[in-house]
Motif scaffolding. Structure first.
Motif, PDB file in Angstrom:
ATOM      1  N   GLN A 116       0.838  -1.193   0.000  1.00  0.00           N
ATOM      2  CA  GLN A 116       0.000   0.000   0.000  1.00  0.00           C
ATOM      3  C   GLN A 116       0.878   1.250   0.000  1.00  0.00           C
ATOM      4  OE1 GLN A 116      -1.158  -2.321   2.825  1.00  0.00           O
ATOM      5  NE2 GLN A 116      -1.163  -1.004   4.612  1.00  0.00           N
ATOM      6  N   LEU A 117       0.265   2.372  -0.374  1.00  0.00           N
ATOM      7  CA  LEU A 117       1.022   3.620  -0.397  1.00  0.00           C
ATOM      8  C   LEU A 117       0.798   4.358   0.915  1.00  0.00           C
ATOM      9  CD1 LEU A 117       0.129   4.853  -3.995  1.00  0.00           C
ATOM     10  CD2 LEU A 117       2.339   3.970  -3.215  1.00  0.00           C
ATOM     11  N   SER A 118       1.860   4.917   1.450  1.00  0.00           N
ATOM     12  CA  SER A 118       1.725   5.635   2.712  1.00  0.00           C
ATOM     13  C   SER A 118       2.614   6.866   2.712  1.00  0.00           C
ATOM     14  CB  SER A 118       2.106   4.696   3.854  1.00  0.00           C
ATOM     15  OG  SER A 118       2.141   5.407   5.071  1.00  0.00           O
ATOM     16  N   ALA A 119       2.041   7.987   3.188  1.00  0.00           N
ATOM     17  CA  ALA A 119       2.824   9.213   3.287  1.00  0.00           C
ATOM     18  C   ALA A 119       3.309   9.369   4.718  1.00  0.00           C
ATOM     19  CB  ALA A 119       1.977  10.415   2.876  1.00  0.00           C
ATOM     20  N   CYS A 120       4.463   8.798   5.007  1.00  0.00           N
ATOM     21  CA  CYS A 120       5.055   8.909   6.341  1.00  0.00           C
ATOM     22  C   CYS A 120       6.551   8.687   6.180  1.00  0.00           C
ATOM     23  CB  CYS A 120       4.452   7.854   7.278  1.00  0.00           C
ATOM     24  SG  CYS A 120       5.220   7.828   8.907  1.00  0.00           S
ATOM     25  N   HIS A 121       7.346   9.480   6.899  1.00  0.00           N
ATOM     26  CA  HIS A 121       8.796   9.293   6.796  1.00  0.00           C
ATOM     27  C   HIS A 121       9.247   7.986   7.440  1.00  0.00           C
ATOM     28  CE1 HIS A 121       9.441  13.161   5.063  1.00  0.00           C
ATOM     29  NE2 HIS A 121       8.951  13.811   6.103  1.00  0.00           N
ATOM     30  N   TYR A 122       8.354   7.398   8.242  1.00  0.00           N
ATOM     31  CA  TYR A 122       8.811   6.248   9.029  1.00  0.00           C
ATOM     32  C   TYR A 122       8.033   4.966   8.730  1.00  0.00           C
ATOM     33  CZ  TYR A 122      11.160  10.048  11.294  1.00  0.00           C
ATOM     34  OH  TYR A 122      11.941  11.149  11.505  1.00  0.00           O
ATOM     35  N   THR A 123       7.652   4.815   7.466  1.00  0.00           N
ATOM     36  CA  THR A 123       6.882   3.600   7.139  1.00  0.00           C
ATOM     37  C   THR A 123       7.689   2.332   7.431  1.00  0.00           C
ATOM     38  OG1 THR A 123       7.583   3.963   4.877  1.00  0.00           O
ATOM     39  CG2 THR A 123       5.309   4.510   5.390  1.00  0.00           C
ATOM     40  N   ASP A 124       9.019   2.435   7.422  1.00  0.00           N
ATOM     41  CA  ASP A 124       9.810   1.237   7.726  1.00  0.00           C
ATOM     42  C   ASP A 124       9.650   0.821   9.193  1.00  0.00           C
ATOM     43  OD1 ASP A 124      11.056   3.611   8.418  1.00  0.00           O
ATOM     44  OD2 ASP A 124      13.082   2.778   8.272  1.00  0.00           O
ATOM     45  N   ARG A 125       9.093   1.713   9.985  1.00  0.00           N
ATOM     46  CA  ARG A 125       8.850   1.364  11.398  1.00  0.00           C
ATOM     47  C   ARG A 125       7.375   1.088  11.669  1.00  0.00           C
ATOM     48  NH1 ARG A 125      10.663   6.274  14.573  1.00  0.00           N
ATOM     49  NH2 ARG A 125       9.345   5.238  16.085  1.00  0.00           N
ATOM     50  N   ALA A 126       6.612   0.819  10.588  1.00  0.00           N
ATOM     51  CA  ALA A 126       5.157   0.689  10.730  1.00  0.00           C
ATOM     52  C   ALA A 126       4.762  -0.378  11.760  1.00  0.00           C
ATOM     53  CB  ALA A 126       4.519   0.386   9.376  1.00  0.00           C
ATOM     54  N   ASP A 127       5.457  -1.535  11.759  1.00  0.00           N
ATOM     55  CA  ASP A 127       5.086  -2.615  12.690  1.00  0.00           C
ATOM     56  C   ASP A 127       5.195  -2.133  14.136  1.00  0.00           C
ATOM     57  OD1 ASP A 127       4.728  -4.184  10.551  1.00  0.00           O
ATOM     58  OD2 ASP A 127       6.625  -5.293  10.749  1.00  0.00           O
ATOM     59  N   GLU A 128       6.328  -1.498  14.388  1.00  0.00           N
ATOM     60  CA  GLU A 128       6.610  -0.988  15.727  1.00  0.00           C
ATOM     61  C   GLU A 128       5.570   0.081  16.131  1.00  0.00           C
ATOM     62  OE1 GLU A 128      10.223   1.799  17.140  1.00  0.00           O
ATOM     63  OE2 GLU A 128      10.675   0.384  15.526  1.00  0.00           O
ATOM     64  N   MET A 129       5.269   0.986  15.162  1.00  0.00           N
ATOM     65  CA  MET A 129       4.301   2.052  15.468  1.00  0.00           C
ATOM     66  C   MET A 129       2.925   1.456  15.750  1.00  0.00           C
ATOM     67  SD  MET A 129       5.260   5.350  13.102  1.00  0.00           S
ATOM     68  CE  MET A 129       5.170   4.642  11.489  1.00  0.00           C
ATOM     69  N   ARG A 130       2.569   0.419  14.985  1.00  0.00           N
ATOM     70  CA  ARG A 130       1.263  -0.221  15.212  1.00  0.00           C
ATOM     71  C   ARG A 130       1.173  -0.811  16.602  1.00  0.00           C
ATOM     72  NH1 ARG A 130       1.370  -1.966  10.001  1.00  0.00           N
ATOM     73  NH2 ARG A 130       2.313  -3.931  10.597  1.00  0.00           N
ATOM     74  N   GLU A 131       2.254  -1.450  17.032  1.00  0.00           N
ATOM     75  CA  GLU A 131       2.275  -2.033  18.384  1.00  0.00           C
ATOM     76  C   GLU A 131       2.073  -0.942  19.426  1.00  0.00           C
ATOM     77  OE1 GLU A 131       2.147  -5.124  19.619  1.00  0.00           O
ATOM     78  OE2 GLU A 131       1.786  -5.506  17.489  1.00  0.00           O
ATOM     79  N   GLN A 132       2.823   0.159  19.244  1.00  0.00           N
ATOM     80  CA  GLN A 132       2.719   1.256  20.214  1.00  0.00           C
ATOM     81  C   GLN A 132       1.363   1.933  20.145  1.00  0.00           C
ATOM     82  OE1 GLN A 132       5.839   4.174  20.434  1.00  0.00           O
ATOM     83  NE2 GLN A 132       7.355   2.631  19.893  1.00  0.00           N
TER      84      GLN A 132
END
Ligand code: ATP
Ligand code: MG
Length: 330
Positions: free
Chosen positions: A308-324
């Motif tokens: 999917q397309l996402s506008a965020c500088h930190y999409t590589d940390r998406a898993d971690e962000m989702r957990e938090q």
């Protein structure tokens, strides 16, 4: 080629002192027969996009750049005369609050008949036949075409507006918040009806809503809008199963019934950015629990992450962000 191609569109509203940058570089496309969702909270630019696609922007609204093609044809700057063959015939519209704006002194059948005869040179009898047909399609009793709007419940009035949108057999139906203001059971019925019709007629649907649950139930693909920007875009199941953008994470958490996400997950406090300034950094940064200095400096471009397309500088940390995002204490 997709049926509708919205490409890098910028829309502003001229105001006495400053312009309102309502839609900023929005792109998405809808394939034939697809259900597409535009979701985002109030003020995110959803209706502005819909109105631009229909050539119905408010007088102070202006498409500054980009392109909107329908069936390969550019719609921006179409003459009013050409619009007549597109609007309602090819692209029809269930405007926001449509059910409350039916003419109170005209029978619902006459309103739909009038819409048909504005576009087609048909007899009153032929138009009436079509009215009865679309009444049946939306699950209304054709014997009631002679009733006035106030004689119907909210849900039934909304069915009338859907019938009106179907009258000229369009290829794309744009439904702006078609279930808002209806109780949950009626909402479900309206959505089921829209899907049933969409399947039967093979038309495409652009569904606009602030309700993630409605999109999740209805749409194949989705764009999540915030502050006039696409924050995330892709397959609806993917976007809401595993969002890669903090805004979609927060939006999804606001609708915990969508799936297994727990309820004490982050909400998204705060309000929309000031749209009278052209966005520089990320439009969501003031409300984003993960924002850094970089987010204030550059707007993140849409990049592909996990399909999917996402506008965020930190999409590589998406898993971690989702957990938090699920559990802000950790
Ligand atoms: P809602 O969920 O409340 O319907 P929306 O996502 O449809 O919101 P829009 O109606 O597209 O949002 O509005 C986007 C922005 O443009 C908002 O800030 C709104 O106040 C502004 N806006 C809309 N119409 C006009 C107008 N005619 N003149 C100035 N600003 C406008
Ligand atoms: Mg709106």
């Amino acid at each position: 080629m997709s049926l509708l191609e919205v490409d890098d569109v910028k829309i502003t509203y001229r105001m006495p002192n400053r312009d309102v940058h309502a839609v900023n570089n929005v792109s998405f496309s809808i394939d034939e027969g697809d259900n597409y969702g535009l979701v985002g909270e109030s003020g995110s630019g959803k209706s502005t996009v819909a109105k631009a696609v229909l050539g119905l922007l408010d007088d102070n609204g202006e498409i500054r750049s980009g392109s909107i093609r329908f069936d390969g044809r550019e719609l921006i700057d179409l003459s009013e005369r050409d619009w007549r063959s597109v609007r309602w015939e090819e692209i029809s519209y269930i405007p926001q609050s449509a059910m409350d704006s039916l003419d109170p002194v005209m029978t619902v059948g006459a309103q739909i008949r009038q819409a048909i005869r504005k576009h087609r040179n048909v007899s009153k009898a032929t138009a009436n036949e079509r009215v009865a047909e679309v009444f049946e399609m939306v699950g209304l009793d054709p014997a009631r075409t002679g009733d006035y709007p106030h004689q119907f419940s909210g849900g039934m009035r909304q069915r009338v507006t859907i019938a009106m949108a179907l009258a000229l057999d369009p290829d794309l139906i744009i439904a702006d918040e078609p279930t808002t203001g209806l109780d949950v059971i009626v909402q479900d019925k309206i959505i089921d009806k829209l899907l049933e019709i969409q399947e039967k007629t093979g038309s495409s649907l652009l569904l606009i809503t602030h309700d993630v649950g409605v999109v999740a139930e209805t749409c194949d693909e989705v764009s999540v809008l915030y502050g006039g920007k696409v924050m995330e875009q892709g397959n609806t199941d993917e976007v809401f199963r595993a969002p890669t953008n903090p805004y979609s994470m927060g939006l999804k958490n606001a609708f915990p019934e969508v799936d297994e996400f727990d309820e004490q997950a982050i909400s998204i406090p705060g309000s929309l950015p000031d749209l009278t300034r052209e966005p520089t950094g990320c439009v969501f940064r003031n409300r984003c629990p993960f924002a850094t200095e970089e987010c204030g400096e550059r707007h993140p471009p849409l990049v592909e992450t996990d399909g999917q397309l996402s506008a965020c500088h930190y999409t590589d940390r998406a898993d971690e962000m989702r957990e938090q995002a699920k559990d802000p204490e950790t």
